[in-house]
Design an enzyme around this catalytic site. Structure first.
Site, PDB file in Angstrom:
ATOM      1  N   LYS A 135       0.022   5.453  -5.965  1.00 14.98           N
ATOM      2  CA  LYS A 135      -0.995   5.508  -7.033  1.00 14.98           C
ATOM      3  C   LYS A 135      -1.844   6.761  -6.891  1.00 14.98           C
ATOM      4  O   LYS A 135      -2.080   7.485  -7.861  1.00 14.98           O
ATOM      5  CB  LYS A 135      -1.835   4.223  -6.961  1.00 14.98           C
ATOM      6  CG  LYS A 135      -2.978   4.074  -7.914  1.00 14.98           C
ATOM      7  CD  LYS A 135      -4.269   4.723  -7.501  1.00 14.98           C
ATOM      8  CE  LYS A 135      -4.801   4.354  -6.156  1.00 14.98           C
ATOM      9  NZ  LYS A 135      -5.328   3.011  -6.035  1.00 14.98           N
ATOM     10  N   CYS A 178      -1.586   1.748  -3.104  1.00 18.41           N
ATOM     11  CA  CYS A 178      -2.557   2.824  -2.856  1.00 18.41           C
ATOM     12  C   CYS A 178      -1.939   4.222  -2.777  1.00 18.41           C
ATOM     13  O   CYS A 178      -2.423   5.149  -3.426  1.00 18.41           O
ATOM     14  CB  CYS A 178      -3.292   2.582  -1.537  1.00 18.41           C
ATOM     15  SG  CYS A 178      -3.540   0.871  -1.098  1.00 18.41           S
ATOM     16  N   CYS A 219       0.833  -1.210   0.000  1.00 14.15           N
ATOM     17  CA  CYS A 219       0.000   0.000   0.000  1.00 14.15           C
ATOM     18  C   CYS A 219       0.864   1.255   0.000  1.00 14.15           C
ATOM     19  O   CYS A 219       0.666   2.157  -0.803  1.00 14.15           O
ATOM     20  CB  CYS A 219      -0.927  -0.018   1.214  1.00 14.15           C
ATOM     21  SG  CYS A 219      -1.857   1.497   1.410  1.00 14.15           S
ATOM     22  N   TYR A 261      -9.102  -3.009 -11.316  1.00 13.56           N
ATOM     23  CA  TYR A 261      -8.715  -1.773 -10.614  1.00 13.56           C
ATOM     24  C   TYR A 261      -7.438  -1.165 -11.211  1.00 13.56           C
ATOM     25  O   TYR A 261      -7.384   0.027 -11.515  1.00 13.56           O
ATOM     26  CB  TYR A 261      -8.390  -2.085  -9.157  1.00 13.56           C
ATOM     27  CG  TYR A 261      -9.531  -2.391  -8.238  1.00 13.56           C
ATOM     28  CD1 TYR A 261     -10.010  -1.418  -7.385  1.00 13.56           C
ATOM     29  CD2 TYR A 261     -10.091  -3.656  -8.172  1.00 13.56           C
ATOM     30  CE1 TYR A 261     -11.023  -1.692  -6.473  1.00 13.56           C
ATOM     31  CE2 TYR A 261     -11.103  -3.947  -7.271  1.00 13.56           C
ATOM     32  CZ  TYR A 261     -11.558  -2.963  -6.434  1.00 13.56           C
ATOM     33  OH  TYR A 261     -12.561  -3.244  -5.542  1.00 13.56           O
ATOM     34  N   GLU A 286      -7.104   2.332 -13.298  1.00 17.85           N
ATOM     35  CA  GLU A 286      -6.440   3.463 -12.629  1.00 17.85           C
ATOM     36  C   GLU A 286      -5.208   3.924 -13.410  1.00 17.85           C
ATOM     37  O   GLU A 286      -4.983   5.132 -13.596  1.00 17.85           O
ATOM     38  CB  GLU A 286      -6.059   3.075 -11.198  1.00 17.85           C
ATOM     39  CG  GLU A 286      -7.304   2.911 -10.327  1.00 17.85           C
ATOM     40  CD  GLU A 286      -7.021   2.534  -8.885  1.00 17.85           C
ATOM     41  OE1 GLU A 286      -7.909   2.725  -8.048  1.00 17.85           O
ATOM     42  OE2 GLU A 286      -5.915   2.030  -8.587  1.00 17.85           O
ATOM     43  N   HIS A 324     -26.644  21.771  -0.137  1.00 23.91           N
ATOM     44  CA  HIS A 324     -26.821  22.384  -1.443  1.00 23.91           C
ATOM     45  C   HIS A 324     -25.854  23.545  -1.633  1.00 23.91           C
ATOM     46  O   HIS A 324     -25.660  24.330  -0.690  1.00 23.91           O
ATOM     47  CB  HIS A 324     -28.269  22.904  -1.564  1.00 23.91           C
ATOM     48  CG  HIS A 324     -28.581  23.436  -2.920  1.00 23.91           C
ATOM     49  ND1 HIS A 324     -28.737  22.612  -4.017  1.00 23.91           N
ATOM     50  CD2 HIS A 324     -28.736  24.712  -3.356  1.00 23.91           C
ATOM     51  CE1 HIS A 324     -28.994  23.374  -5.073  1.00 23.91           C
ATOM     52  NE2 HIS A 324     -28.986  24.637  -4.705  1.00 23.91           N
ATOM     53  N   GLU A 381     -25.958  15.592  -2.634  1.00 19.86           N
ATOM     54  CA  GLU A 381     -27.357  15.775  -2.220  1.00 19.86           C
ATOM     55  C   GLU A 381     -28.310  14.945  -3.089  1.00 19.86           C
ATOM     56  O   GLU A 381     -29.428  14.640  -2.689  1.00 19.86           O
ATOM     57  CB  GLU A 381     -27.765  17.255  -2.231  1.00 19.86           C
ATOM     58  CG  GLU A 381     -27.885  17.869  -3.600  1.00 19.86           C
ATOM     59  CD  GLU A 381     -28.314  19.344  -3.547  1.00 19.86           C
ATOM     60  OE1 GLU A 381     -29.220  19.674  -2.779  1.00 19.86           O
ATOM     61  OE2 GLU A 381     -27.730  20.156  -4.298  1.00 19.86           O
TER      62      GLU A 381
HETATM   63  P1  NDP Z   1      -8.295  -7.379 -10.939  1.00 17.89           P
HETATM   64  O1  NDP Z   1      -8.564  -8.750 -10.452  1.00 17.89           O
HETATM   65  O2  NDP Z   1      -9.047  -6.245 -10.392  1.00 17.89           O
HETATM   66  O3  NDP Z   1      -8.447  -7.341 -12.543  1.00 17.89           O
HETATM   67  C1  NDP Z   1      -7.713  -8.222 -13.343  1.00 17.89           C
HETATM   68  C2  NDP Z   1      -7.969  -7.886 -14.790  1.00 17.89           C
HETATM   69  O4  NDP Z   1      -7.141  -8.728 -15.594  1.00 17.89           O
HETATM   70  C3  NDP Z   1      -9.403  -8.137 -15.230  1.00 17.89           C
HETATM   71  O5  NDP Z   1      -9.750  -7.204 -16.203  1.00 17.89           O
HETATM   72  C4  NDP Z   1      -9.306  -9.545 -15.817  1.00 17.89           C
HETATM   73  O6  NDP Z   1     -10.269  -9.782 -16.802  1.00 17.89           O
HETATM   74  C5  NDP Z   1      -7.950  -9.481 -16.480  1.00 17.89           C
HETATM   75  N1  NDP Z   1      -7.329 -10.781 -16.683  1.00 17.89           N
HETATM   76  C6  NDP Z   1      -7.038 -11.712 -15.747  1.00 17.89           C
HETATM   77  N2  NDP Z   1      -6.458 -12.787 -16.315  1.00 17.89           N
HETATM   78  C7  NDP Z   1      -6.390 -12.514 -17.629  1.00 17.89           C
HETATM   79  C8  NDP Z   1      -5.922 -13.244 -18.750  1.00 17.89           C
HETATM   80  N3  NDP Z   1      -5.353 -14.448 -18.617  1.00 17.89           N
HETATM   81  N4  NDP Z   1      -6.020 -12.673 -19.970  1.00 17.89           N
HETATM   82  C9  NDP Z   1      -6.567 -11.452 -20.110  1.00 17.89           C
HETATM   83  N5  NDP Z   1      -7.045 -10.708 -19.088  1.00 17.89           N
HETATM   84  C10 NDP Z   1      -6.948 -11.243 -17.870  1.00 17.89           C
HETATM   85  O7  NDP Z   1      -6.726  -7.202 -10.749  1.00 17.89           O
HETATM   86  P2  NDP Z   1      -5.810  -5.932 -10.706  1.00 17.89           P
HETATM   87  O8  NDP Z   1      -4.477  -6.431 -11.155  1.00 17.89           O
HETATM   88  O9  NDP Z   1      -6.396  -4.777 -11.415  1.00 17.89           O
HETATM   89  O10 NDP Z   1      -5.789  -5.593  -9.163  1.00 17.89           O
HETATM   90  C11 NDP Z   1      -5.512  -6.615  -8.220  1.00 17.89           C
HETATM   91  C12 NDP Z   1      -6.241  -6.367  -6.928  1.00 17.89           C
HETATM   92  O11 NDP Z   1      -5.602  -5.336  -6.202  1.00 17.89           O
HETATM   93  C13 NDP Z   1      -7.688  -5.876  -7.074  1.00 17.89           C
HETATM   94  O12 NDP Z   1      -8.594  -6.914  -7.310  1.00 17.89           O
HETATM   95  C14 NDP Z   1      -7.914  -5.197  -5.753  1.00 17.89           C
HETATM   96  O13 NDP Z   1      -8.261  -6.170  -4.820  1.00 17.89           O
HETATM   97  C15 NDP Z   1      -6.552  -4.603  -5.442  1.00 17.89           C
HETATM   98  N6  NDP Z   1      -6.491  -3.175  -5.824  1.00 17.89           N
HETATM   99  C16 NDP Z   1      -7.348  -2.280  -5.241  1.00 17.89           C
HETATM  100  C17 NDP Z   1      -7.299  -0.949  -5.588  1.00 17.89           C
HETATM  101  C18 NDP Z   1      -8.249   0.023  -4.962  1.00 17.89           C
HETATM  102  O14 NDP Z   1      -8.848  -0.303  -3.944  1.00 17.89           O
HETATM  103  N7  NDP Z   1      -8.459   1.216  -5.544  1.00 17.89           N
HETATM  104  C19 NDP Z   1      -6.335  -0.440  -6.558  1.00 17.89           C
HETATM  105  C20 NDP Z   1      -5.514  -1.460  -7.131  1.00 17.89           C
HETATM  106  C21 NDP Z   1      -5.586  -2.772  -6.766  1.00 17.89           C
HETATM  107  P3  NDP Z   1     -11.711 -10.407 -16.461  1.00 17.89           P
HETATM  108  O15 NDP Z   1     -12.498  -9.308 -15.842  1.00 17.89           O
HETATM  109  O16 NDP Z   1     -12.182 -10.826 -17.777  1.00 17.89           O
HETATM  110  O17 NDP Z   1     -11.459 -11.536 -15.516  1.00 17.89           O
END
Ligand code: NDP
Length: 476
Positions: free
Chosen positions: A50, A47, A42, A186, A190, A443, A448
């Site tokens: 980022k 976090c 983080c 995510y 982002e 407001h 709101e």
């Molecule tokens: P996510 O699990 O959120 O998203 C993964 C992405 O990769 C999805 O779009 C998924 O597609 C795609 N994907 C996975 N495997 C493949 C594949 N083999 N081929 C193509 N696409 C693929 O992971 P992130 O890496 O974005 O983030 C990891 C975690 O970190 C988050 O889930 C969250 O828990 C945490 N995080 C939280 C944040 C916040 O609170 N603001 C910020 C950043 C991270 P599909 O949808 O089709 O499965």
């Protein structure tokens, strides 16, 4: 048997640090061992940096938008190197704060890589923070695994070694002119916003029809439009097949044969638990095929004195969840009273500009349980009427059709995370739509709208069917 410590925590990330500090506050003799960086993902590679990067993007937009308010500011250029230097300086300051917080709590700190020799003994050897550390043995009555996770590199892609992951994105020497981001979770969303906002041409490749699978469909649709408004090129339903070096650039080939040129490929395809190399074979702790440490009620593993919290358990991989898990565990082990948290209504935010935030059930989740009243609003905020920016706010309440309890709240718009934190209290408390209706608004504000949503937009799930436009999900 006497041990060196009552509690030894492996990993000084959000969950581990909270667990150690609370346990020490209850009078336990506590130690923490960290291999890489104090504060964990983080603070160092997640976090915090980022959010600073997202904030960096906002100044350019504000300069542009100020013209509508009579200012003559130009957007100017962004100095990536200067910004990264200032960001790193802030992260170093936070690292030092984490060390001080632990020391002030009376926690003993070890730097190095920890490996179980048995259920009560760790061998602490060299690690990235202490490459020449003399190995030493430390024993503890209870041990907590809080080692977090790390980004996955997408498998089975020819040339995958030419891509980067989020860990790398925080320390690039220069901003790429063109970046292609694979994945629309995510991190993908982002960082697409970050790179586009700092002047790069950002392209996204993802296998769904809309980004952010799992979030409310109206929000995903609104986010998709907002991404278009920021000039992000989206290839939905696209899969990367191969990356090749092409002089100073990269050539990307998709599985359907299309070719794209880019300067950088960024894999944002998920994270995996960090459980390898811990010597868990020397204990009874079990790990799934995907590397997740298996825990039972009370965060205990299959070894009764070893516990696991946070991303290494791959439950809800969010910093505040890891913090809560660490706090609860320390209370349970060393004090009579345990602070309560509700994990059913964990609010979430995706820091795009504008950000998306949500708490509770999506429309589809509610509809699957029974009839739900849906209230939606979409508007252009006062600011953007004058700024001229084509930016809209979308918000939504999902209400149980029978009890009228508000099951979910969702928003894409400026300050959505700040607004959602307050709404999360209302949803966690199980308040009804009538409680929202009798609350007086502030407001003029976007927030709101959440207390002035009078007209039901539709009823979802009355016939058991989803109310939505029929977007088909591609299985993960
Ligand atoms: P996510 O699990 O959120 O998203 C993964 C992405 O990769 C999805 O779009 C998924 O597609 C795609 N994907 C996975 N495997 C493949 C594949 N083999 N081929 C193509 N696409 C693929 O992971 P992130 O890496 O974005 O983030 C990891 C975690 O970190 C988050 O889930 C969250 O828990 C945490 N995080 C939280 C944040 C916040 O609170 N603001 C910020 C950043 C991270 P599909 O949808 O089709 O499965």
């Amino acid at each position: 048997m006497t041990y060196d410590f009552d509690l030894l925590v492996i990993g000084a990330g959000s969950g581990g640090v909270r667990c150690a500090r609370i346990a020490a506050g209850h009078g336990a003799r506590v130690a923490v061992v960290e291999a890489r960086h104090w504060g964990g993902t983080c603070v160092n590679l997640g976090c915090v940096p980022k959010k600073l990067m997202v904030q960096a993007t906002e100044y350019g937009e504000w300069a542009e938008d100020s013209r509508g308010f009579g200012w003559d500011m130009a957007r100017g250029t962004h100095d990536w190197e200067r910004f990264i230097g200032r960001k790193d300086h802030e992260i170093e300051r936070l690292n030092a704060i984490y060390v001080r917080l632990l020391e002030d709590a009376g926690v003993r700190l070890f730097t190095g890589h920890a490996r179980f020799e048995d259920a009560h003994t760790l061998l602490i050897g060299p690690g990235p923070l202490a490459p020449h550390a003399e190995p030493r043995r430390v024993t503890a009555a209870r041990i907590v695994i809080a080692t977090g996770g790390k980004p996955v590199v997408q498998p089975h892609i020819e040339g995958q070694e030419l891509g980067i992951v989020s860990d790398d994105a925080f320390h690039l020497k220069a901003r790429p002119d063109r970046i292609t981001i694979v994945g629309s979770g995510y991190i993908g969303v982002e960082f697409a916003g970050i790179f586009a906002g700092l002047g790069a041409q950002a392209t996204m490749l993802y296998r769904q029809k809309l980004p952010l699978r799992g979030f409310d469909m109206d929000m995903r649709q609104a986010l998709d439009e907002a991404m278009g408004e920021r000039g992000i090129v989206r290839h939905a339903g696209a899969l990367l097949h191969r990356i090749e070096r092409d002089r100073s650039a990269l050539k990307l080939t998709l599985t359907d044969g299309r070719e794209l040129a880019s300067d950088m490929v960024f894999f944002a395809v998920g994270r995996q638990p960090n459980a390898a190399g811990l010597g868990l074979d020397n204990t009874r702790v079990r790990v799934t095929d995907s590397g997740r440490v298996i825990t039972h009620a009370g965060a205990v593993t299959d070894e009764p004195n070893i516990f696991a919290i946070g991303d290494v358990t791959n439950h809800q991989n969010l910093t505040p969840v890891a913090i809560a898990e660490g706090h609860i565990l320390a209370d349970r082990l060393f004090s009579g009273s345990v602070r309560e948290w509700c994990f059913d209504t964990v609010p979430k935010a995706v820091f795009f500009s504008p950000p998306l935030a949500s708490v509770g059930l999506t429309e589809d989740e509610a509809a699957a349980k029974g009839p739900a009243d849906i209230y939606c609003a979409r508007f252009r905020s006062m600011r953007h009427v004058l700024s001229g920016r084509n930016r809209h706010t979308t918000l939504k309440l999902v209400v149980d059709g029978t009890s009228q309890v508000v099951l979910g709240a969702h928003m894409l718009g400026e300050e959505a995370p700040e607004i959602m934190q307050g709404l999360a209290i209302a949803v966690t408390a199980g308040l009804r739509k009538s409680d929202f209706d009798r609350t007086v608004g502030i407001h003029p504000s976007s927030a709101e709208e959440f207390v002035t949503l009078r007209t039901r937009t539709r009823v979802a799930g009355a016939t058991g069917a989803s109310s939505h436009s029929g977007v088909q999900e591609v299985p993960a």
